[in-house]
Design an enzyme around this catalytic site. Structure first.
Site, PDB file in Angstrom:
ATOM      1  N   SER A 159       0.844  -1.197   0.000  1.00 53.77           N
ATOM      2  CA  SER A 159       0.000   0.000   0.000  1.00 53.77           C
ATOM      3  C   SER A 159       0.882   1.252   0.000  1.00 53.77           C
ATOM      4  O   SER A 159       1.684   1.433  -0.915  1.00 53.77           O
ATOM      5  CB  SER A 159      -0.951  -0.042   1.196  1.00 53.77           C
ATOM      6  OG  SER A 159      -1.954   0.932   1.089  1.00 53.77           O
ATOM      7  N   ASP A 255      -9.503  -3.050  -5.914  1.00 54.44           N
ATOM      8  CA  ASP A 255      -8.650  -2.088  -5.212  1.00 54.44           C
ATOM      9  C   ASP A 255      -8.703  -0.759  -5.950  1.00 54.44           C
ATOM     10  O   ASP A 255      -8.593  -0.723  -7.180  1.00 54.44           O
ATOM     11  CB  ASP A 255      -7.207  -2.623  -5.184  1.00 54.44           C
ATOM     12  CG  ASP A 255      -6.306  -1.874  -4.225  1.00 54.44           C
ATOM     13  OD1 ASP A 255      -6.376  -0.630  -4.178  1.00 54.44           O
ATOM     14  OD2 ASP A 255      -5.521  -2.545  -3.533  1.00 54.44           O
ATOM     15  N   HIS A 285      -8.595  -4.077  -1.352  1.00 53.04           N
ATOM     16  CA  HIS A 285      -7.307  -3.587  -0.864  1.00 53.04           C
ATOM     17  C   HIS A 285      -6.877  -4.348   0.397  1.00 53.04           C
ATOM     18  O   HIS A 285      -7.598  -4.380   1.395  1.00 53.04           O
ATOM     19  CB  HIS A 285      -7.411  -2.092  -0.560  1.00 53.04           C
ATOM     20  CG  HIS A 285      -6.093  -1.445  -0.263  1.00 53.04           C
ATOM     21  ND1 HIS A 285      -5.132  -1.230  -1.238  1.00 53.04           N
ATOM     22  CD2 HIS A 285      -5.562  -0.963   0.889  1.00 53.04           C
ATOM     23  CE1 HIS A 285      -4.089  -0.635  -0.704  1.00 53.04           C
ATOM     24  NE2 HIS A 285      -4.321  -0.467   0.593  1.00 53.04           N
TER      25      HIS A 285
END
Length: 323
Positions: A159, A255, A285
């Site tokens: 991320s 995502d 995600h």
């Protein structure tokens, strides 16, 4: 079809269990929850020693490095991974990835170094990135003492940590810094502009969504958000991707970073960078952390750990012959 119906059935329960937050209003609460979750990770493995080392970072600040070292004796130099934790540049800590970094260390027989980099908004760009670069320099300087193979140093993160890992490859290349053999950015946060279709698609309140992402970028960039943003802050802006290390990149179909990542992967390939890319259907995600027991989560996690292990494997020495 609404978002929840697009999610793989085995991942829905995990999604429903996530706490809903609003940013920036709930930042302090989100940080406390992240710290609490990190403290509950518990025992990882007796096969890996975990220690904290404190070094002088940029701006004379003290920088904590969390180091994971396999305990079994190895007479050869080991590879190393600089691992950067996620959290939107605004929360999180290395301790939250203790289990993952332990698994990296065991499977790849490598030393993992994870910096507790400075977070926004208190420390906007470039503070966090410079902390990561200082960590890489420290790893290079300590290579002999810690028996790190300078030819086998990789960088990775998930991320926001994946975005910082990508930015670090650009910065290291341009500064002629320590050599990197591989990059492992997992569903990386790459583009502050939030202009892709997937950015508008993923608005479910429980996941990292468009509103969260815009708020996080504004905190990370500070006063620079509305002016010319450097590519080291928002790597999708980089115009030259040549000379970067080989990459493994993955992202879930659901995502919000999906489209910016796909575009970046294509540009890496066009620039001649060796890249392997995986798009996982029905996954949102960081779904492998939200629902770790799901079959897709175990597949995702196993694949990126294996790719790191393969990338850090010592090349067999070529035989020489006297004639």
């Amino acid at each position: 079809m609404d978002f929840m119906n697009r999610v793989a059935p085995e991942l829905r329960a995990g999604l429903l269990g996530l706490e809903v937050i609003q940013l920036p209003e709930d930042l302090m609460r989100a940080r406390k929850n992240a710290d609490l979750n990190a403290s509950q990770v518990g025992q990882t493995s007796n096969a890996v020693e975990i220690v904290n080392v404190y070094i002088e970072g940029p701006d004379e600040n003290e920088l904590q490095l969390r180091i994971y070292t396999p305990v079994h004796q190895n007479t050869q130099e080991r590879p190393a991974l600089l691992w950067i934790h996620g959290g939107g540049m605004i929360l999180g800590s290395p301790e939250g990835d203790d289990r993952l970094c332990t698994d990296f260390a065991i499977r790849a027989d490598c030393i993992v170094v994870s910096p507790n980099y400075r977070l926004a908004p208190e420390h906007p760009y470039p503070a966090g990135l410079e902390d990561c670069y200082s960590t890489l320099e420290w790893m290079s300087e300590e290579a002999e003492a810690r028996r790190i193979d300078l030819k086998r140093i990789a960088v990775g993160g998930a991320s926001a940590g994946g975005g910082l890992a990508v930015a670090l490859t650009l910065l290291t290349r341009d500064r002629n810094g320590p050599e990197l053999c591989f990059q492992l950015p997992l569903y990386p946060m790459l583009d502050h502009r939030n202009g892709t279709s997937s950015s508008y698609e993923m608005t479910h309140p429980s996941i990292w969504n468009r509103a969260h992402n815009i708020a996080a970028w504004k905190m990370y960039l500070g006063h620079q958000f509305n002016i010319e943003v450097p590519a080291y802050a928002s790597p999708s802006l980089a115009t030259d991707l040549t000379g970067l290390p080989p990459a493994y990149i993955c992202v879930g179909e659901l995502d919000l970073f999906r489209d910016e990542i796909i575009e970046y992967v294509a540009r890496l390939a066009r620039a001649g960078v060796k890249v392997e890319f995986h798009l996982y259907p029905g996954c949102y995600h960081a779904s492998e952390h939200v629902a770790p027991e799901a079959e897709s989560s175990q597949l995702i996690r196993t694949e990126y750990i294996e790719r790191l292990a393969q990338a850090l494997k010592r090349e067999p020495e070529r035989e020489t012959y006297d004639f």
